[in-house]
Design a protein around this motif. Structure first.
Motif, PDB file in Angstrom:
ATOM      1  N   MET A 162       1.032  -1.478  -0.294  1.00 34.91           N
ATOM      2  CA  MET A 162       0.000  -0.214  -0.278  1.00 34.91           C
ATOM      3  C   MET A 162       0.955   1.123   0.066  1.00 34.91           C
ATOM      4  N   PHE A 163       1.914   1.311   0.583  1.00 34.42           N
ATOM      5  CA  PHE A 163       2.673   2.474   0.870  1.00 34.42           C
ATOM      6  C   PHE A 163       4.222   1.993   0.437  1.00 34.42           C
ATOM      7  N   ASP A 164       4.767   2.866  -0.324  1.00 41.40           N
ATOM      8  CA  ASP A 164       6.316   2.892  -0.175  1.00 41.40           C
ATOM      9  C   ASP A 164       7.351   2.895   0.771  1.00 41.40           C
ATOM     10  N   SER A 165       8.004   2.193   1.174  1.00 31.85           N
ATOM     11  CA  SER A 165       9.160   1.941   1.944  1.00 31.85           C
ATOM     12  C   SER A 165       8.371   1.682   3.861  1.00 31.85           C
ATOM     13  N   SER A 166       7.793   1.449   4.108  1.00 36.58           N
ATOM     14  CA  SER A 166       6.769   1.958   4.817  1.00 36.58           C
ATOM     15  C   SER A 166       7.728   0.705   5.880  1.00 36.58           C
ATOM     16  N   LYS A 167       9.097   0.330   5.708  1.00 28.43           N
ATOM     17  CA  LYS A 167       9.935  -0.144   6.502  1.00 28.43           C
ATOM     18  C   LYS A 167      10.127  -0.168   7.499  1.00 28.43           C
ATOM     19  N   LYS A 168      10.905   1.500   6.653  1.00 27.88           N
ATOM     20  CA  LYS A 168      11.569   2.590   8.030  1.00 27.88           C
ATOM     21  C   LYS A 168      10.971   2.348   9.509  1.00 27.88           C
ATOM     22  N   TYR A 169       9.814   2.469   9.001  1.00 25.51           N
ATOM     23  CA  TYR A 169       8.645   2.921  10.142  1.00 25.51           C
ATOM     24  C   TYR A 169       8.321   1.867  11.455  1.00 25.51           C
ATOM     25  N   TRP A 170       8.936   1.000  11.023  1.00 21.70           N
ATOM     26  CA  TRP A 170       8.662   0.364  12.520  1.00 21.70           C
ATOM     27  C   TRP A 170      10.280  -1.221  12.104  1.00 21.70           C
ATOM     28  N   PHE A 171      10.748  -0.986  11.219  1.00 20.82           N
ATOM     29  CA  PHE A 171      12.171  -2.129  11.252  1.00 20.82           C
ATOM     30  C   PHE A 171      13.054  -1.075  12.024  1.00 20.82           C
ATOM     31  N   ASP A 172      14.009  -1.792  12.878  1.00 24.37           N
ATOM     32  CA  ASP A 172      15.031  -1.332  13.334  1.00 24.37           C
ATOM     33  C   ASP A 172      16.187  -2.731  13.268  1.00 24.37           C
ATOM     34  N   LYS A 173      17.602  -2.604  12.571  1.00 22.28           N
ATOM     35  CA  LYS A 173      18.272  -3.212  12.863  1.00 22.28           C
ATOM     36  C   LYS A 173      18.632  -4.493  13.603  1.00 22.28           C
ATOM     37  N   ASN A 174      19.542  -2.903  14.643  1.00 21.98           N
ATOM     38  CA  ASN A 174      19.497  -3.816  15.977  1.00 21.98           C
ATOM     39  C   ASN A 174      18.558  -4.559  16.674  1.00 21.98           C
ATOM     40  N   ASP A 175      17.477  -4.623  16.568  1.00 26.43           N
ATOM     41  CA  ASP A 175      16.153  -5.440  17.005  1.00 26.43           C
ATOM     42  C   ASP A 175      16.326  -6.530  16.916  1.00 26.43           C
ATOM     43  N   ASP A 176      15.770  -7.260  17.626  1.00 28.10           N
ATOM     44  CA  ASP A 176      15.855  -8.975  17.127  1.00 28.10           C
ATOM     45  C   ASP A 176      15.197  -9.732  16.191  1.00 28.10           C
ATOM     46  N   TYR A 177      14.612 -11.211  16.037  1.00 30.13           N
ATOM     47  CA  TYR A 177      13.561 -10.997  14.844  1.00 30.13           C
ATOM     48  C   TYR A 177      11.879 -11.128  15.843  1.00 30.13           C
ATOM     49  N   ASP A 178      12.383 -11.480  17.265  1.00 30.38           N
ATOM     50  CA  ASP A 178      10.796 -11.605  18.020  1.00 30.38           C
ATOM     51  C   ASP A 178      10.407 -10.476  18.105  1.00 30.38           C
ATOM     52  N   THR A 179      11.312  -8.932  18.655  1.00 26.25           N
ATOM     53  CA  THR A 179      10.803  -7.276  18.514  1.00 26.25           C
ATOM     54  C   THR A 179      10.296  -7.297  17.029  1.00 26.25           C
ATOM     55  N   ARG A 180      11.484  -7.324  16.058  1.00 31.72           N
ATOM     56  CA  ARG A 180      10.975  -7.106  15.227  1.00 31.72           C
ATOM     57  C   ARG A 180       9.252  -7.558  14.568  1.00 31.72           C
ATOM     58  N   ARG A 181       9.068  -8.827  14.860  1.00 35.72           N
ATOM     59  CA  ARG A 181       8.098  -9.331  14.440  1.00 35.72           C
ATOM     60  C   ARG A 181       6.686  -7.932  15.737  1.00 35.72           C
ATOM     61  N   ARG A 182       6.592  -8.071  16.812  1.00 30.09           N
ATOM     62  CA  ARG A 182       5.969  -7.360  17.131  1.00 30.09           C
ATOM     63  C   ARG A 182       6.047  -6.014  16.728  1.00 30.09           C
ATOM     64  N   LYS A 183       7.222  -5.095  16.245  1.00 30.68           N
ATOM     65  CA  LYS A 183       6.869  -3.868  15.767  1.00 30.68           C
ATOM     66  C   LYS A 183       5.963  -3.756  14.644  1.00 30.68           C
ATOM     67  N   LYS A 184       6.359  -4.969  13.707  1.00 31.50           N
ATOM     68  CA  LYS A 184       5.870  -4.626  12.081  1.00 31.50           C
ATOM     69  C   LYS A 184       4.645  -5.639  12.901  1.00 31.50           C
ATOM     70  N   GLN A 185       3.687  -5.975  13.737  1.00 30.20           N
ATOM     71  CA  GLN A 185       2.233  -5.856  13.887  1.00 30.20           C
ATOM     72  C   GLN A 185       1.427  -4.898  14.452  1.00 30.20           C
ATOM     73  N   GLY A 210      -1.267   6.332   7.926  1.00 33.71           N
ATOM     74  CA  GLY A 210      -0.472   4.579   7.582  1.00 33.71           C
ATOM     75  C   GLY A 210       0.650   5.010   7.367  1.00 33.71           C
ATOM     76  N   LEU A 211       1.491   6.593   7.893  1.00 34.61           N
ATOM     77  CA  LEU A 211       3.649   5.829   8.165  1.00 34.61           C
ATOM     78  C   LEU A 211       3.170   6.744   9.589  1.00 34.61           C
ATOM     79  N   TYR A 212       3.142   8.075   9.682  1.00 35.88           N
ATOM     80  CA  TYR A 212       3.928   8.587  10.575  1.00 35.88           C
ATOM     81  C   TYR A 212       3.169   8.359  11.556  1.00 35.88           C
ATOM     82  N   MET A 213       2.127   8.398  11.340  1.00 34.70           N
ATOM     83  CA  MET A 213       0.655   8.611  12.878  1.00 34.70           C
ATOM     84  C   MET A 213       1.226   6.887  12.952  1.00 34.70           C
ATOM     85  N   ALA A 214       1.381   5.883  12.463  1.00 32.37           N
ATOM     86  CA  ALA A 214       1.564   4.626  13.032  1.00 32.37           C
ATOM     87  C   ALA A 214       3.025   4.072  13.332  1.00 32.37           C
ATOM     88  N   LYS A 215       3.621   4.584  13.412  1.00 32.88           N
ATOM     89  CA  LYS A 215       5.111   4.774  13.140  1.00 32.88           C
ATOM     90  C   LYS A 215       5.227   3.779  14.596  1.00 32.88           C
TER      91      LYS A 215
END
Length: 216
Positions: free
Chosen positions: A1-24, A191-196
């Protein structure tokens, strides 16, 4: 739906479970916010859209923690609800109406960060089109915030709408449901800024909400 939405929840320093929770969390907030926008535009064909950041003056930032800011936010919402309830039950002359009488609903996100580190609340507000000057309407709402808190400050996003033009597009001001360009800009802001999920306050409890919608 949006371009580059990953940067609003993704942090390379997070472990897998933290990334999954943030994306959810990001996806959940995104759906909630966009569904709310759709419901508002189903109810009325047009609004003035305000984008306010309610914050604290730099001098007092060390005295304000998450619960304090949370309490201020709730007081603002109660003030809006009381004004709207009064407006529904009384015929108020136009000269006596305040911005609080003309707010139909809002989307909010409470955060910590920016400006050297401070608690703040972003608000996207759906206001009656009888408010012809959306910049002044946003300023008036910011001044209500200042009176409620005593040491609050605010950023009037409507006054600087041009600064968002190349990022999301201009989502503030008059919005008609048939204006696809402005609706798309508003979709991106919600969908991007407010949901980050960045800028999360560290002193919140696990059950404390950071994102929500309110209808008045």
């Amino acid at each position: 739906m949006f371009d580059s939405s990953k940067k609003y929840w993704f942090d390379k320093n997070d472990d897998y479970d933290t990334r999954r929770r943030k994306k959810q969390c990001f996806t959940r907030s995104q759906i909630t916010g966009l569904d709310f926008k759709g419901e508002m535009l189903d109810e009325r064909d047009s609004y003035q859209i305000l984008f306010l950041t309610a914050k604290v003056k730099e001098l007092f930032r060390d005295d304000v923690n998450f619960p304090t800011m949370q309490n201020y936010r709730r007081r603002l919402f109660r003030r809006i609800k009381d004004a709207r309830d009064y407006a529904r039950s009384h015929r108020i002359k136009e000269k006596n109406r305040t911005i609080l009488h003309d707010i139909y609903g809002l989307i909010w996100r409470q955060e910590y960060g920016e400006d050297g580190g401070s608690h703040h609340v972003h608000l996207i507000v759906f206001v009656s089109v009888s408010r012809r000057d959306h910049v002044t309407a946003c300023e008036e709402l910011g001044m209500v915030w200042q009176r409620i808190t005593g040491w609050g400050d605010f950023h009037n996003g409507n006054r600087y709408a041009h600064s968002y033009r190349n990022k999301w597009g201009v989502a503030t001001g008059y919005l008609h449901r048939n204006d696809e360009e402005k609706r798309e800009a508003l979709r991106k802001v919600i969908g991007l800024y407010m949901a980050k999920v960045s800028q999360t306050p560290l002193d919140r409890d696990e059950d404390d909400k950071l994102f929500g919608t309110r209808r008045f």
